[in-house]
Design an enzyme around this catalytic site. Structure first.
Site, mmCIF file in Angstrom:
data_model
loop_
_atom_site.group_PDB
_atom_site.id
_atom_site.type_symbol
_atom_site.label_atom_id
_atom_site.label_comp_id
_atom_site.label_asym_id
_atom_site.label_seq_id
_atom_site.Cartn_x
_atom_site.Cartn_y
_atom_site.Cartn_z
ATOM 1 N N TYR A 1 28.598 -21.307 6.368
ATOM 2 C CA TYR A 1 29.847 -21.720 5.719
ATOM 3 C C TYR A 1 30.339 -23.043 6.289
ATOM 4 O O TYR A 1 30.780 -23.931 5.551
ATOM 5 C CB TYR A 1 30.918 -20.629 5.890
ATOM 6 C CG TYR A 1 32.092 -20.795 4.958
ATOM 7 C CD1 TYR A 1 32.137 -20.116 3.734
ATOM 8 C CD2 TYR A 1 33.152 -21.637 5.277
ATOM 9 C CE1 TYR A 1 33.204 -20.281 2.876
ATOM 10 C CE2 TYR A 1 34.229 -21.803 4.424
ATOM 11 C CZ TYR A 1 34.250 -21.120 3.217
ATOM 12 O OH TYR A 1 35.309 -21.282 2.365
ATOM 13 N N TYR B 1 39.354 -14.484 0.782
ATOM 14 C CA TYR B 1 38.531 -14.045 -0.349
ATOM 15 C C TYR B 1 38.738 -12.544 -0.523
ATOM 16 O O TYR B 1 39.111 -11.855 0.433
ATOM 17 C CB TYR B 1 37.046 -14.274 -0.061
ATOM 18 C CG TYR B 1 36.600 -15.721 0.038
ATOM 19 C CD1 TYR B 1 36.056 -16.367 -1.068
ATOM 20 C CD2 TYR B 1 36.685 -16.432 1.233
ATOM 21 C CE1 TYR B 1 35.613 -17.686 -0.987
ATOM 22 C CE2 TYR B 1 36.246 -17.758 1.322
ATOM 23 C CZ TYR B 1 35.709 -18.374 0.207
ATOM 24 O OH TYR B 1 35.270 -19.679 0.278
ATOM 25 N N PRO C 1 31.313 -21.936 -6.955
ATOM 26 C CA PRO C 1 32.258 -22.388 -5.926
ATOM 27 C C PRO C 1 32.449 -21.404 -4.771
ATOM 28 O O PRO C 1 33.148 -21.726 -3.809
ATOM 29 C CB PRO C 1 33.569 -22.558 -6.708
ATOM 30 C CG PRO C 1 33.426 -21.686 -7.901
ATOM 31 C CD PRO C 1 31.972 -21.643 -8.236
ATOM 32 N N HIS D 1 40.952 -25.053 9.322
ATOM 33 C CA HIS D 1 40.776 -23.593 9.270
ATOM 34 C C HIS D 1 39.748 -23.187 10.316
ATOM 35 O O HIS D 1 38.727 -23.853 10.445
ATOM 36 C CB HIS D 1 40.157 -23.158 7.934
ATOM 37 C CG HIS D 1 41.053 -23.333 6.752
ATOM 38 N ND1 HIS D 1 42.167 -22.574 6.539
ATOM 39 C CD2 HIS D 1 40.970 -24.165 5.691
ATOM 40 C CE1 HIS D 1 42.735 -22.943 5.406
ATOM 41 N NE2 HIS D 1 42.035 -23.909 4.860
ATOM 42 N N LYS E 1 30.640 -25.254 -1.497
ATOM 43 C CA LYS E 1 29.595 -26.198 -1.103
ATOM 44 C C LYS E 1 29.460 -27.429 -2.007
ATOM 45 O O LYS E 1 28.804 -28.404 -1.613
ATOM 46 C CB LYS E 1 28.225 -25.487 -1.072
ATOM 47 C CG LYS E 1 28.085 -24.488 0.060
ATOM 48 C CD LYS E 1 27.997 -25.183 1.398
ATOM 49 C CE LYS E 1 27.957 -24.232 2.563
ATOM 50 N NZ LYS E 1 28.784 -24.627 3.683
HETATM 51 C C1 PHB Z 1 39.612 -24.220 -3.220
HETATM 52 O O1 PHB Z 1 40.423 -24.479 -2.316
HETATM 53 O O2 PHB Z 1 39.781 -24.639 -4.375
HETATM 54 C C2 PHB Z 1 38.431 -23.401 -2.892
HETATM 55 C C3 PHB Z 1 38.283 -22.878 -1.617
HETATM 56 C C4 PHB Z 1 37.165 -22.115 -1.302
HETATM 57 C C5 PHB Z 1 36.204 -21.887 -2.263
HETATM 58 C C6 PHB Z 1 36.341 -22.419 -3.551
HETATM 59 C C7 PHB Z 1 37.450 -23.185 -3.862
HETATM 60 O O3 PHB Z 1 35.120 -21.131 -1.965
#
Ligand code: PHB
Ligand code: APR
Length: 390
Positions: free
Chosen positions: A379, A196, A288, A68, A292
């Site tokens: 990030y 997000y 989450p 990504h 991290k």
């Molecule tokens: C996930 O792919 O499960 C995932 C991705 C980003 C996050 C949390 C979980 O911030």
């Protein structure tokens, strides 16, 4: 050396030490299939990718992982903020599920013959303040004892290792958030980037595991149970929180896994007491939102394995710095995850004023390369420190 817990932290540490010719054993309470069945997050910092590659664990990740280079945040139901981490920081992330990493680690252990004892019951750590610690456990009904140089607690948030450190020495920091994440796995093409969402109905996230396996999350009440959430209700809520052009990328498919996780930040300090070291979730938990948790576990193991290899080569200075160096990175991730969580969620009782200030922060990030660079830097992961010498 005894490593308590065979999750990603414990099994990676075993692998690195075994490659370095250091005698170590993992004691894992669960069965192998149970550990491999757990669904966890899946975004790797580039430093994590490099640690895995450097230790011969990159083959499947490089073949199946998805690189990504953007973080996308939908907000107000129509806006889309895209942070190009490659442009801002020259760094990318790797989408590769923790479940796959765990399998790679167990397969590597099988291949090299390093020792993991599954279904090790009643693990107890003794004489940690002396030069001769020992660990007891019960396996197949037989009580066992191992005398060792060091013990490493990689036994997760609910493990026993941390409790071995006297309360008078331990400082704990805890923040609980007033919501959870409901996550599903579904066999459908994922949104092709990390997406997000901040929405007045609550947070949402679209992630992926492979080209035919999507991972979706919506913010939910802590009191909700998965039975309250049919697949129809889940997709209704997910799509209500995203702009129409993003919704068009989602083809709802039945969930093959559905679970709710609470969000919390937790740190226990220090990470060392006598001959016991803590690594990963045994010492710290992050929500989450910043992806991290696994990355911090890998960073701890990176620092600790370097320090332990130096010890066996006759240099003890790094091991004395492990707790301080690892904790600096932990607190940096704790702060970043707290910030992302505050930025993207709907809090109970959140006023229109607070909603507008959240949106203004997203507008600011949208328009400011400096803000985007800061987000991208954190990030994708700050560089590792060197443990240095005394
Ligand atoms: C996930 O792919 O499960 C995932 C991705 C980003 C996050 C949390 C979980 O911030
Ligand atoms: N004895 C032996 N093993 C134990 C004990 C015990 N008393 N208690 C717990 N364990 C095992 C658990 O069964 C688990 O397999 O320790 C392991 C800890 O693994 P994780 O919880 O995955 O923690 P860690 O290896 O630090 O990995 C951190 O996992 O929780 C996610 O977001 C987190 O991605 C991060 C990663």
């Amino acid at each position: 050396m005894v490593i308590v817990g065979g999750g990603p932290a414990g099994s990676l540490l075993l692998h690195i030490l075994h490659n370095a010719g250091i005698d170590a054993i993992v004691l894992e309470r669960q069965t192998r299939d149970y550990v491999l069945g757990r669904i966890r997050a899946g975004v790797l910092e580039w430093g994590t990718v490099e640690v895995l590659r450097a230790n011969g664990l990159g083959r499947n990740m490089d073949a199946e992982g998805h690189v990504h280079d953007t973080i996308n945040i939908a907000w107000r139901g129509s806006e889309l903020l895209t942070v190009d981490t490659n442009l801002q920081m020259g760094r990318q992330m790797m989408g590769y599920g923790q479940t796959r990493i765990q399998k790679d680690l167990y397969d590597a252990s099988d291949a090299v013959g390093s020792e993991i004892v599954f279904e090790a019951d009643d693990v107890a750590i003794h004489d940690i303040e002396t030069e001769a610690p020992w660990v007891t456990y019960c396996h197949n009904g037989v009580n066992e004892r191992i005398d060792c140089d060091y013990v490493v607690g990689c036994d997760g948030f609910h493990g026993i290792s941390r409790q071995t450190i006297p309360k008078s020495i331990r400082t704990e920091y805890l923040k609980e958030y007033p919501f959870g994440w409901l996550g599903i796995l579904a066999e459908t093409p994922p949104v092709p980037y990390l997406l997000y969402a901040n929405h007045h109905r609550g947070f949402a996230l679209c992630s992926s595991r492979n080209p035919m396996l999507a991972r979706f999350y919506v913010q939910c009440e802590l009191t909700d149970s998965v039975d309250d959430w049919s697949d129809d209700r889940f997709y209704e809520e997910l799509t209500a929180r995203l702009p129409a052009d993003q919704v068009a990328l989602i083809s709802p498919a039945p969930s093959i896994e559905k679970s709710i996780a609470p969000l919390r930040s937790y740190v226990a300090e220090p990470l060392r007491h006598g001959r016991l070291f803590l690594a990963g979730d045994a010492a710290h938990i992050v929500p989450p939102t910043g992806a991290k948790g696994l990355n911090l576990a890998v960073a701890d193991v990176h620092y600790l394995s370097q320090a332990l290899m130096a010890v066996y080569a006759g240099n003890t200075s790094g091991i004395n710095r492990y707790s301080d160096v690892a904790l600096r990175r932990v607190w940096s991730a704790v702060r970043f995850s707290f910030w992302m969580t505050n930025l993207l969620h709907r809090f109970p009782g959140q006023t229109a004023f607070e909603q507008r200030t959240q949106e203004q922060e997203l507008r600011y990030i949208s328009s400011s390369p400096a803000a985007q660079q800061s987000l991208a830097e954190q990030y994708t992961g700050l560089p590792f420190e060197t443990l240095g010498a005394d």
